[in-house]
Design an enzyme around this catalytic site. Structure first.
Site, PDB file in Angstrom:
ATOM      1  CG  ASP A 310      -9.063  -2.496  -6.653  1.00 25.04           C
ATOM      2  OD1 ASP A 310      -8.650  -1.341  -6.854  1.00 25.04           O
ATOM      3  OD2 ASP A 310      -9.674  -2.840  -5.634  1.00 25.04           O
ATOM      4  CG  ASP A 347       9.726  -7.569   0.301  1.00 26.06           C
ATOM      5  OD1 ASP A 347       8.573  -7.736   0.761  1.00 26.06           O
ATOM      6  OD2 ASP A 347       9.979  -6.886  -0.705  1.00 26.06           O
ATOM      7  CG  ASP A 522      -9.539  -4.177   0.183  1.00 25.80           C
ATOM      8  OD1 ASP A 522      -9.358  -2.961  -0.051  1.00 25.80           O
ATOM      9  OD2 ASP A 522      -8.709  -5.053  -0.072  1.00 25.80           O
TER      10      ASP A 522
END
Lengths: 688, 566
Positions: A310, A347, A522
């Site tokens: 990743d 955010d 995951d």
């Protein structure tokens, strides 16, 4: 709670191992190791010989000599058992310390009394929780069992298992919904469903694997055992046929000499250390905080040809950071920054926070207020709109990926400025991520987010390339950004805008080409790919599905772990190969010690073969047997720590190991046996 | 340079020069490419296939291959027994030689189908020309059997994943018609021009200068001797084998015979390289074999040319070398070279008496047969080497941190098991054979005194040599051993059967199992079998396994003899 720094031998481990080495003498246990089993038979015969001598048998030499041979054969067995026991004890200690944290914690169990009643809560000991049960955890509670959050969100302190002090957030529904028994809830309240029967959690499985009850020999271990059994058979033939040969040459050979010859020639060194090496491999994985579900997984890791990594966390540091604000033509920079700040106020992602941070640095004249005000209506990010922001007064401020915002703007009939499109493209090409901010459906400007590549990662990939491993970066970024980062980090390939299906396809494609693939994942989405990959490492924070699908679980949730796991696998295989070579190479010297000793009495001419000039036939045989026993003890640390792995390519590695363990294996026993012979001779003379 | 030495160098270089293109040609034949001989042999082959119902396009898995191999071998064995036992009334028996007894026929038939060629009869009186022709056919057939098995293994090492290894009959027939027949033909012509008989007439009679009448045996010798060497068979037309003037008239024929017996073992290695397009691998294998060969042959040449110190001590000039049991027309050096050449490969033909070599020369010959894969017999030499490669790959593969693989195919428990059975069989047969013989002898040395002309260490060497020779399918012997007794006939017969077929079946089974596996492309992390390092590793594995298994027995035989000498 990493134990990596602890010394190889601790007092309690040694004590436990010593006891086990005697227990393991049981022929039933010994039988699984053909090499050492034959040694056990030899030892037993020597015991009979010793008893015979005590009862007046004259032809076999002195009692002292025979008894010494017996003792050292027994020590050979004990040393081999000790090696295995130490490896087991270390692994067990490591796993136990993890398990201890979760023993007998009270659980707030929810009793299912029907649809009508909810939250009927009862406190029970954690050991009574069964798979499928639901419990509640509130701030301050220790989570009693492995499970999956089905409701709520909580910050959790996982330092008990990962050693990482920063709390993590786990919540229902996402990819981070798993909780581990023994960790502590710091805030909020979650409802958790138990995912494993008591005694069947990953840790329990791991402990069982180490303890040997469920430990199965890996395919490579089986093949190696066959090889060693083959060598043992050769030497059975050699030793047995030697009897008529010696009779022909009128050379009487004592039983002690026969047994010593046999035991010294069979590969006891590797035979004695083989299982310890395997356990130590799993143990090293555990020390790296990786739980392996089988020994085979570690072995396979050494064979991996392709690594799917990743991007985030492995190649780049955590998350992207805002680095620049680019206002659209005719828009004041400050106005734009204010819009950007307002779009990011709610955010909570690291990207959003980094925008606020960057704006604060640019806020010289306190033009922008960072306070949330009444009347602000925050719009959350959703998969459909792929944008977030806020409504305030008559302003509709949105922030999102350029294609999402472009769609929004064009839908309302406004044009999407060319210079914005150009900026978006140039940012992407340079490896950045552009976010476009719009106010009332007209573009205000572009925020540039940049990935920061981890220092030292290029060298790491170089290392992998030398090992012959192809690295593949997996990212959700667009192909332009992905390519930029891939080039900069030095990975061999990348999958951009990766969906779980893309990963799956990539793995399948590589596998049809005959390559072994390792990946880390995951999310539930990752589960099929994790199952498909030859080595699937699930993050401990991942979903239950992901953890079930992989064959290893990484407690640290550290994406760089894959690289470490590959090295552990390679080290495991190399240690086996190196010690096999060493063990067989040793035989040359042992032959030169024992063969002249067997024959010189009857054929004095063979004294010329006694190139080590050993003192007497008895001292020569004793020295060989003693060396054979001691070398096992001396090599235990190497077996447990593993041979040093250097990523220098296969040929160089072979040369290096052949030199150290092959040539070294020929020379070392010449020196060792000679020294022991001097010592034995000295002791014998001294004692007289 | 000494002419004797330059003669040897010439032989070796010529062998190399011929075998390289021959290897390329052999690869072509097994790949099924067109050859110049197709127009001659294709119609014949088609006819043969049609009447025997063989479809050569039908590929076989390893079990079918081996079933075919064993079946045709069995038929030749029975046919051989029939001819040998009934040769007295069958045609082509001008000298009226009697039929062989059943046990002798059994021994002879087995030893010829297994490419070993122990001969318990004398060629002049024990067989008719029909039998000689049949034995000559077995020279071709046993050589082609080994080559066909090697071709199947070549096929199994390709990168594709399949359980099919080609068609055994196709490999077998092609080996004969495209390789063995044409080359033998050329060699036989060279022999005929150098004075070797090629006739079906019976014994010639001749009156010597003293007036005595001599009967001189002859026959179709040139054709027989050509394939005897080319197919690494070694069974002589005459009792004295290649020491007989009709079977090896001069130094030139000696060279041709020497070259002929080594070209196919050399060429098969090169053929592997061309066939798999891995020339470097072939060079590495060839280099390892050559290293082993040189380490054995150089000491032998040197020891034999130095002469026997015991004879020198008697005041006899030994400047010509150790000439006991050697032909003056070949000399000590060429005989020393031949002694190792004939034992590393499984020919077993002799041009001098091995029993009379120096003790350590004798040991080197035994070592050559104990290793049995430095070049080795046609086809089977590579098969034996292949087993050691598997063992070396296993240990070496682990040392580079990967589960072991060879040419992209994983070596697992199954391959390991087969490789070990084959590798173990060799010391097992040699050592238990010698052990049983020693045991029987020790029980009553006077009753078995006829066995050993020389008791003591040398007698032990004679027994050890006999089993090494039969196990390696070599066929040569230390002549001091009285081997024509029931014990030796029966025990060596069994040893022959096991040591011939299991080492063929094993490697083919491994190849079959590897062929069916998934292919993993090479990467920087893969162990490369075509490097000098891996070559040395293979050499070390061969050396250690052989040295470890045979050191005690060699210590009691030639080594003890050597040290007693000095």
């Amino acid at each position: 709670m990493r134990l990596a720094n602890k010394s190889l031998f601790q007092k309690d481990i040694i004590g436990q191992a010593l006891k086990q080495s005697i227990v393991k003498l049981h022929p039933k246990i010994m039988f699984h190791n053909p090499v050492m089993f034959t040694v056990e038979i030899g030892t037993f015969i020597m015991l009979c010989v010793c008893i015979g001598i005590l009862h007046g048998q004259k032809s076999q030499g002195t009692f002292g000599y025979n008894f010494t041979v017996f003792v050292f054969l027994l020590l050979t067995l004990l040393f081999a058992n000790f090696a295995e026991a130490v490896a087991e004890a270390r692994g067990k200690a490591q796993a136990e310390s993890l398990r201890k944290t979760r023993e007998e914690t009270p659980a707030k169990y929810i009793q299912p009394v029907g649809e009508m009643y909810v939250n009927e809560m009862k406190i029970i000991p954690s050991s009574q929780l069964k798979k499928g049960d639901v419990f509640i955890c509130e701030a301050g509670d220790i989570i009693p069992a492995d499970g999956e959050i089905i409701q709520g969100l909580a910050t959790i302190d996982e330092s008990a298992i990962t050693g990482e002090s920063a709390p993590v957030i786990r919540e229902a529904g996402g990819d981070k919904s798993s909780v581990t028994g023994g960790t502590k809830v710091l805030s909020d309240k979650i409802k958790v469903e138990v995912t494993a029967e008591p005694g069947e959690s990953f840790l329990d499985k791991m402990i069982a694997l180490v303890e040997g009850s469920s430990r199965q020999k890996t395919p490579n271990e089986i093949a190696l055992t066959i090889l060693l059994a083959g060598f043992t058979l050769v030497f059975i033939i050699v030793t047995v046929t030697l009897k008529p040969f010696a009779d022909y040459a009128h050379t009487p050979i004592t039983i002690a000499a026969f047994i010593s010859l046999f035991v010294c020639l069979i590969p006891t060194t590797i035979g004695g250390l083989l299982s310890a090496i395997g356990i130590a491999g799993m143990d090293r994985a555990l020390r790296a905080n990786v739980i392996t579900k089988s020994g085979k997984a570690v072995e396979t890791a050494g064979d991996v040809d392709v690594l799917l990594l990743d991007k985030t966390g492995t190649i780049t540091i955590g998350n992207r950071k805002a680095t620049h604000f680019y206002p659209a033509n005719g828009i004041d920079e400050k106005q734009f920054i204010r819009a950007a700040v307002m779009s990011s106020m709610a955010d909570d992602t690291p990207e959003g926070k980094s925008i606020i941070e960057l704006a604060k640095q640019n806020n010289d004249s306190n033009f922008i207020s960072f306070e949330k005000k009444a009347g602000m209506k925050f719009i959350k990010f959703t998969a459909e709109t792929r944008s977030s922001g806020m409504d305030y007064d008559n302003h509709r401020i949105r922030k999102g990926a350029s294609d999402a915002i472009k769609k929004l703007i064009e839908k309302s009939g406004n044009p999407f400025p060319a210079e914005i499109a150009e900026k978006v493209r140039s940012i992407s090409e340079n490896g950045g991520t552009p976010l476009v901010v719009s106010e009332n459906e007209s573009a205000k400007g572009v925020i540039e987010l940049q990935d920061i590549i981890k220092p030292g990662i290029q060298e790491r990939f170089q290392r992998l390339r030398k090992m012959g491993i192809k690295t593949v970066m997996v990212t959700g970024d667009n192909p332009l950004t992905a390519k930029f980062i891939a080039d900069k980090a030095g990975v061999d390939d990348f999958i951009a805008e990766a969906t779980p299906e893309d990963k799956m396809d990539y793995i399948r494609k590589e596998q049809t080409g005959g390559r072994l693939v390792a990946m880390m994942g995951d999310g539930t989405n990752d589960a099929p790919a994790l199952a498909q990959a030859d080595v699937g490492v699930a993050m401990n924070s991942g979903t239950q599905a992901a953890r079930e699908a992989g064959n290893m679980v990484d407690l640290d949730n550290d994406p760089t772990k894959l690289i470490e796991i590959v090295e552990i696998g390679k080290q495991l295989l190399m240690t086996r190969g190196a010690l096999t070579t060493f063990s067989i190479a040793n035989d040359v010297a042992k032959y030169f010690a024992i063969i002249p000793a067997l024959f010189i009495m009857a054929i004095p001419a063979l004294q010329h073969l006694n190139i080590m000039n050993l003192h007497s036939p008895q001292s020569a045989i004793l020295s060989a047997v003693i060396f054979n026993a001691i070398i096992i003890l001396l090599l235990i640390p190497l077996a447990l720590k593993g041979v040093v792995y250097k990523p220098v390519g296969a040929s160089a590695l072979l040369r290096r190991n052949l030199f150290i363990y092959g040539i070294g294996g020929i020379i070392a026993p010449f020196i060792g046996i000679k020294l022991i012979d001097l010592l034995v001779t000295f002791l014998v003379i001294y004692l007289k | 340079m000494d002419t004797e030495i330059s003669g040897i160098v010439c032989m070796f270089v010529a062998t190399l020069v011929i075998s390289f293109p021959l290897g390329r040609y052999i690869a072509k034949v097994y790949e099924g490419q067109r050859t110049l001989l197709d127009p001659v042999f294709n119609p014949v082959e088609k006819f043969l296939y049609r009447i025997s119902g063989i479809h050569i396009s039908r590929e076989m898995n390893w079990k079918q291959q081996m079933a075919a191999m064993l079946t045709i071998n069995m038929i030749w064995f029975l046919l051989g027994m029939f001819i040998l036992m009934n040769q007295s009334w069958l045609p082509l028996n001008p000298d009226h030689n009697p039929g062989q007894s059943p046990d002798l026929a059994f021994n002879t038939a087995i030893s010829f189908i297994t490419n070993c060629n122990l001969q318990d009869y004398s060629g002049e009186t024990g067989v008719s020309y029909l039998s000689q022709l049949y034995l000559m056919f077995l020279h071709f057939a046993s050589a082609a059997t080994g080559m066909a098995a090697a071709a199947a293994v070549f096929n199994g090492l390709k990168s594709s994943t399949t359980d099919k290894l080609g068609n055994f009959y196709n490999y077998f027939i092609k080996s004969i018609t495209r390789i063995l027949l044409p080359v033998s033909f050329i060699i036989a012509i060279l022999f005929v021009f150098n004075g070797m008989p090629m006739t079906f007439l019976g014994k010639d009679t001749l009156t010597s200068l003293q007036g005595a009448i001599m009967h001189i045996s002859r026959g179709p010798v040139a054709g027989y001797v050509a394939i005897k060497h080319l197919g690494t068979n070694g069974g002589g037309f005459f009792n004295a084998n290649s020491a007989h003037p009709f079977e090896n008239p001069d130094y030139f024929t000696n060279m041709v015979e020497m070259i002929a017996q080594m070209i196919i073992p050399f060429a098969m290695v090169f053929a592997l390289g061309f066939y798999l397009k891995r020339k470097k691998l072939a060079y590495v294998i060839f280099a390892v074999m050559t290293l082993g060969f040189l380490l054995l042959v150089i000491p032998n040449i040197s020891m034999e040319t130095k002469g026997n110190p015991a004879i020198a001590a008697m005041g006899i000039n030994t400047s010509a070398g150790n000439m006991e049991g050697k032909e003056v027309r070949f000399g000590a050096a060429a005989s020393g070279y031949w002694s190792i050449a004939t034992t590393v490969i499984s020919t077993g033909s002799v041009n001098s008496m091995h029993d009379s070599f120096m003790p350590l020369s004798g040991m080197n010959m035994m070592l050559a047969m104990m290793v049995n894969c430095f070049y080795g017999g046609v086809g089977v030499g590579f098969l034996n080497f292949f087993v050691f490669i598997i063992l070396a790959v296993f240990i070496g593969g682990l040392m580079v941190g990967r589960t072991p693989e060879f040419l992209g195919k994983k070596i697992e428990a199954r391959e390991m098991k087969i490789a070990l059975i084959v590798a173990l069989l060799h010391p097992f047969l040699i050592l238990t054979g010698t052990a049983l013989a020693s045991y029987i002898y020790v029980q009553d040395p006077s009753a078995y005194a006829a066995w050993l002309n020389n008791p003591g260490f040398h007698g032990f060497s004679e027994m050890l040599y006999q089993y090494a020779s039969t196990t390696a399918n070599n066929g040569s012997s230390f002549a001091g051993l009285g081997a024509t007794t029931p014990w030796w006939n029966i025990s060596t017969g069994f040893v022959l059967l096991f040591s011939r077929y299991l080492p063929i079946i094993g490697p083919v089974a491994i190849a079959g199992s590897l062929a069916a596996k998934k292919y993993t492309p090479e990467s920087a992390g893969t162990l490369k079998p075509d490097t000098a390092t891996f070559g040395l590793m293979t050499f070390a594995v061969i050396f250690i396994i052989t040295a470890l298994s045979f050191f005690p027995s060699l210590a009691l035989g030639p080594i003890a003899e050597y040290f007693t000498f000095h």
